[in-house]
Motif scaffolding. Structure first.
Motif, mmCIF file in Angstrom:
data_model
loop_
_atom_site.group_PDB
_atom_site.id
_atom_site.type_symbol
_atom_site.label_atom_id
_atom_site.label_comp_id
_atom_site.label_asym_id
_atom_site.label_seq_id
_atom_site.Cartn_x
_atom_site.Cartn_y
_atom_site.Cartn_z
ATOM 1 N N ILE A 106 58.403 22.998 101.078
ATOM 2 C CA ILE A 106 59.829 22.946 101.231
ATOM 3 C C ILE A 106 60.551 23.638 99.992
ATOM 4 N N ILE A 107 60.023 23.425 98.700
ATOM 5 C CA ILE A 107 60.632 23.796 97.714
ATOM 6 C C ILE A 107 60.332 25.462 97.587
ATOM 7 N N ASN A 108 59.199 25.735 98.081
ATOM 8 C CA ASN A 108 58.836 27.150 97.712
ATOM 9 C C ASN A 108 59.834 28.010 98.788
ATOM 10 N N VAL A 109 59.687 27.630 99.905
ATOM 11 C CA VAL A 109 60.474 28.269 101.024
ATOM 12 C C VAL A 109 61.835 28.512 100.578
ATOM 13 N N ILE A 110 62.606 27.744 99.810
ATOM 14 C CA ILE A 110 63.788 27.818 99.401
ATOM 15 C C ILE A 110 63.778 28.877 98.032
ATOM 16 N N LYS A 111 62.943 28.379 97.041
ATOM 17 C CA LYS A 111 62.701 29.195 95.820
ATOM 18 C C LYS A 111 62.542 30.696 96.043
ATOM 19 N N TYR A 112 61.545 30.975 97.158
ATOM 20 C CA TYR A 112 61.090 32.395 97.067
ATOM 21 C C TYR A 112 62.081 33.168 98.105
ATOM 22 N N LYS A 113 62.958 32.342 98.559
ATOM 23 C CA LYS A 113 63.952 33.138 99.294
ATOM 24 C C LYS A 113 64.782 34.060 98.730
ATOM 25 N N LYS A 114 65.107 33.657 97.268
ATOM 26 C CA LYS A 114 66.043 34.710 96.659
ATOM 27 C C LYS A 114 65.419 35.957 96.092
ATOM 28 N N TYR A 115 64.050 36.092 96.165
ATOM 29 C CA TYR A 115 63.421 37.487 95.969
ATOM 30 C C TYR A 115 63.564 38.265 97.000
ATOM 31 N N ASN A 116 64.180 38.047 98.278
ATOM 32 C CA ASN A 116 64.410 38.985 99.351
ATOM 33 C C ASN A 116 63.300 39.773 99.540
ATOM 34 N N SER A 117 62.173 38.947 99.894
ATOM 35 C CA SER A 117 60.775 39.745 100.171
ATOM 36 C C SER A 117 60.340 39.157 101.592
#
Length: 299
Positions: free
Chosen positions: A206-217
């Motif tokens: 869950i943390i990574n889904v939210i965290k990596y969303k900011k990279y717009n990849s």
């Protein structure tokens, strides 16, 4: 001996002693609970030793935080790991790809050996995860995030389509759990360890889904969506294990089936919703990108 020095030595022992205490306390605690009995002298000693080990490690937490912070800032490999998002994603994909492929093949072999669709379904599910991770790894190995936006969106949308296919295997797993009462039974210690692993994996997903969303990849987002789907199925397996391992007769077989069916249905619905979201968003952004390219050529 000076009481102050003795107290300091007990509360802040040498790091080598602290490291040695961990396996000793673990072996004694597990051994007393599994083989010797919880009322024996060794069991009481293991409780005290485990409490002492936990206490001295808690006192060491501020030092450990400072140590790892300094190590992260001064070590070039640690700095690279911290700063290079692509490296972290690639390593995560390599590790999870190997695990999913090996575990999926193992389940397929069990299906062939026992002649049951239960293991075939589990194998198909994890093989699908491995295929999706390999599909993404082919891109992340060659290109940086955002370098090939159109290709990333196509892979993101394709992963959504694979999610829909993968959900068929998951639906079979839920069916076998509920209709044929195919559940997992392990020792209590194993079940607790599985719970710790599952909740950790679910929280990190869950943390990574939210965290990596900011990279717009889209590729990064797809890789973390796969991890979340795997964690959800682990939660279903854990629920089945807990209901079977800690069964005390208070819950009827029908109630257990309803609970597993409800959880399995919710997870299937969530994965289908994720798949549809990935397909719709991927298609929408591809059309926007195509429109921008056409308008740029016209100008």
């Amino acid at each position: 001996m000076d009481p102050m020095k003795l107290g300091k030595a007990l509360l802040f022992p040498h790091i080598s002693i602290m490291i040695l205490l961990v396996p000793i306390a673990t072996v004694l605690l597990v051994g007393s609970m599994v083989f010797i009995g919880t009322e024996s002298v060794i069991a009481y000693i293991s409780y005290v030793l485990a409490a002492y080990t936990l206490t001295v490690w808690c006192f060491k937490i501020p030092y450990l935080i400072r140590f790892f912070k300094t190590f992260k800032d001064e070590n070039k490999y640690a700095r690279r790991w911290q700063d290079d998002v692509r490296l972290r994603v690639n390593m995560s994909l390599y590790g999870s790809l190997a695990w999913n492929a090996l575990y999926g093949l193992f389940q397929l072999w069990l299906g062939f050996y026992h002649h049951t669709f239960w293991f075939y379904s589990l194998g198909a599910y994890y093989i699908c995860l491995a295929v999706m991770r390999f599909f993404l790894l082919l891109h992340t190995r060659k290109f940086a995030p955002g370098e090939r936006t159109e290709t990333e969106l196509q892979k993101y949308r394709a992963c959504g389509a694979v999610f829909l296919v993968m959900n068929l295997a998951l639906a079979l797993i839920v069916f076998f759990m509920v209709y044929w009462n195919r559940t997992f039974q392990h020792h209590m210690i194993t079940a607790i360890a599985m719970a710790a692993y599952t909740f950790t994996a679910f929280t990190m997903a869950i943390i990574n889904v939210i965290k990596y969303k900011k990279y717009n990849s889209p590729v990064f987002s797809a890789s973390k969506a796969i991890s979340l789907a795997a964690a959800l199925v682990s939660m279903l397996t854990l629920e089945s294990t807990m209901l079977t391992t800690f069964r005390d007769g208070t819950m009827t077989a029908t109630a257990q089936k309803w609970m597993l069916g409800a959880t399995g249905g919710a997870i299937c619905a969530l994965i289908v919703a994720t798949a549809i979201y990935m397909i719709v968003i991927g298609t929408k952004k591809l059309k926007q990108l195509e429109s921008e390219v056409k308008n740029g050529k016209q100008q």
